[in-house]
Design a protein around this motif. Sequence first.
Motif, PDB file in Angstrom:
ATOM      1  N   ILE A  19       0.745  -1.087  -0.055  1.00 51.84           N
ATOM      2  CA  ILE A  19      -0.081   0.067   0.012  1.00 51.84           C
ATOM      3  C   ILE A  19       0.882   1.184   0.137  1.00 51.84           C
ATOM      4  O   ILE A  19       1.917   1.247   0.377  1.00 51.84           O
ATOM      5  N   PRO A  20       0.349   2.310  -0.407  1.00 49.11           N
ATOM      6  CA  PRO A  20       1.138   3.609  -0.266  1.00 49.11           C
ATOM      7  C   PRO A  20       1.603   3.928   1.081  1.00 49.11           C
ATOM      8  O   PRO A  20       0.768   3.684   1.901  1.00 49.11           O
ATOM      9  N   TYR A  21       2.705   4.647   1.329  1.00 50.02           N
ATOM     10  CA  TYR A  21       3.296   5.041   2.642  1.00 50.02           C
ATOM     11  C   TYR A  21       4.285   6.396   2.220  1.00 50.02           C
ATOM     12  O   TYR A  21       4.716   6.623   1.242  1.00 50.02           O
ATOM     13  N   GLU A  22       4.520   6.739   3.490  1.00 48.11           N
ATOM     14  CA  GLU A  22       5.393   7.836   3.486  1.00 48.11           C
ATOM     15  C   GLU A  22       6.240   7.648   4.957  1.00 48.11           C
ATOM     16  O   GLU A  22       5.673   7.082   5.755  1.00 48.11           O
ATOM     17  N   PHE A  23       7.616   7.867   5.077  1.00 51.78           N
ATOM     18  CA  PHE A  23       8.266   8.215   6.044  1.00 51.78           C
ATOM     19  C   PHE A  23       8.287   9.478   6.276  1.00 51.78           C
ATOM     20  O   PHE A  23       8.682  10.289   5.346  1.00 51.78           O
ATOM     21  N   ARG A  24       8.786  10.108   7.591  1.00 52.07           N
ATOM     22  CA  ARG A  24       8.574  11.315   7.834  1.00 52.07           C
ATOM     23  C   ARG A  24       9.701  12.009   8.892  1.00 52.07           C
ATOM     24  O   ARG A  24       9.414  11.057   9.804  1.00 52.07           O
ATOM     25  N   THR A  25      10.230  12.924   8.906  1.00 51.68           N
ATOM     26  CA  THR A  25      11.108  13.451  10.025  1.00 51.68           C
ATOM     27  C   THR A  25      10.751  14.899  10.046  1.00 51.68           C
ATOM     28  O   THR A  25      10.816  15.602   9.188  1.00 51.68           O
ATOM     29  N   THR A  26      10.270  15.328  11.321  1.00 42.40           N
ATOM     30  CA  THR A  26      10.231  16.588  11.639  1.00 42.40           C
ATOM     31  C   THR A  26      11.606  17.183  12.134  1.00 42.40           C
ATOM     32  O   THR A  26      12.585  16.739  12.836  1.00 42.40           O
ATOM     33  N   ARG A  48       9.555   4.775  -1.075  1.00 49.94           N
ATOM     34  CA  ARG A  48       8.963   5.512  -2.387  1.00 49.94           C
ATOM     35  C   ARG A  48       8.929   6.937  -1.917  1.00 49.94           C
ATOM     36  O   ARG A  48       8.800   7.895  -2.697  1.00 49.94           O
ATOM     37  N   LEU A  49       8.589   7.352  -0.872  1.00 50.03           N
ATOM     38  CA  LEU A  49       8.476   8.822  -0.207  1.00 50.03           C
ATOM     39  C   LEU A  49       9.091   9.093   1.016  1.00 50.03           C
ATOM     40  O   LEU A  49       8.802   8.408   2.016  1.00 50.03           O
ATOM     41  N   TYR A  50       9.684  10.067   1.300  1.00 48.88           N
ATOM     42  CA  TYR A  50      10.444  10.661   2.566  1.00 48.88           C
ATOM     43  C   TYR A  50      10.090  12.017   2.798  1.00 48.88           C
ATOM     44  O   TYR A  50      10.560  12.727   1.858  1.00 48.88           O
ATOM     45  N   VAL A  51       9.248  12.390   3.808  1.00 46.16           N
ATOM     46  CA  VAL A  51       8.987  13.707   3.920  1.00 46.16           C
ATOM     47  C   VAL A  51       9.748  14.387   5.003  1.00 46.16           C
ATOM     48  O   VAL A  51       9.938  13.810   6.239  1.00 46.16           O
ATOM     49  N   LEU A  52      10.375  15.463   4.635  1.00 47.79           N
ATOM     50  CA  LEU A  52      11.273  16.226   5.775  1.00 47.79           C
ATOM     51  C   LEU A  52      10.205  17.253   6.179  1.00 47.79           C
ATOM     52  O   LEU A  52       9.744  18.180   5.325  1.00 47.79           O
ATOM     53  N   GLN A  53       9.871  17.285   7.184  1.00 50.36           N
ATOM     54  CA  GLN A  53       8.763  18.361   7.813  1.00 50.36           C
ATOM     55  C   GLN A  53       9.615  19.529   8.436  1.00 50.36           C
ATOM     56  O   GLN A  53      10.183  19.378   9.618  1.00 50.36           O
ATOM     57  N   ARG A  54       9.349  20.940   7.977  1.00 55.13           N
ATOM     58  CA  ARG A  54       9.835  21.938   8.619  1.00 55.13           C
ATOM     59  C   ARG A  54       9.412  22.019  10.069  1.00 55.13           C
ATOM     60  O   ARG A  54       8.287  21.990  10.395  1.00 55.13           O
TER      61      ARG A  54
END
Length: 201
Positions: free
Chosen positions: A126-133, A155-161
């Motif tokens: 399934i779709p997913y994302e990893f993320r780090t603040t 597939r996706l890594y989100v860097l959160q400001r």
Amino acid sequence: YCHNPELIKMDSLRQRVLEKAFFDFLISRQGKLDAVVITGGEPCLQSDLEDFIAKIKELDFLVKLDTNGTNAEVLERLLAKHLLNYIAMDIKAPLMRYEEVTGVNFTKAKIKQIQHSIELVLTSPIPYEFRTTVVAGLLTSNDVLAIGDLIRQARLYVLQRFHPAKTYQPEFATSSSFSEEEFQQLTKALKAKGIHEVLVR
């Protein structure tokens, strides 16, 4: 640096929504809403999470789960039963710095849970994302790159400001995030590690 401190110090019954009221609301929105996001805190700590999601799915809503990955057995069971449509997993720091960055005692067993959750998400259909603040002073560029090593081929890594407008601990009110230039350099370096898409939010 949590930006939802009201969820940490919730005033017992006054701010809670009863399950019946929640499902009555969902039923009234069938055909208007598509999905439900289950977030926290950490949802996988809830003993009735699986039954709760199953009830949501019975109403034909999609389900996104926000998790920190510290309860891999629950995540594995939810995936095996096809109860999730999207996963967003927070990775707070490189594994060897988890305790330092979070201020929480992380045993070897708990770190293994996070590693297992990463593997589950990476191999999930399934779709997913990893993320780090990204909080400057807590994380360095090298820390973010070390996280990139943990999730190669993601597939996706989100860097959160990090936005200090509202935080749990007042000392973070003067903290900031990385510069745009630093984020651009990190994006290139993370893609070079095999991460398909890197977003900065």
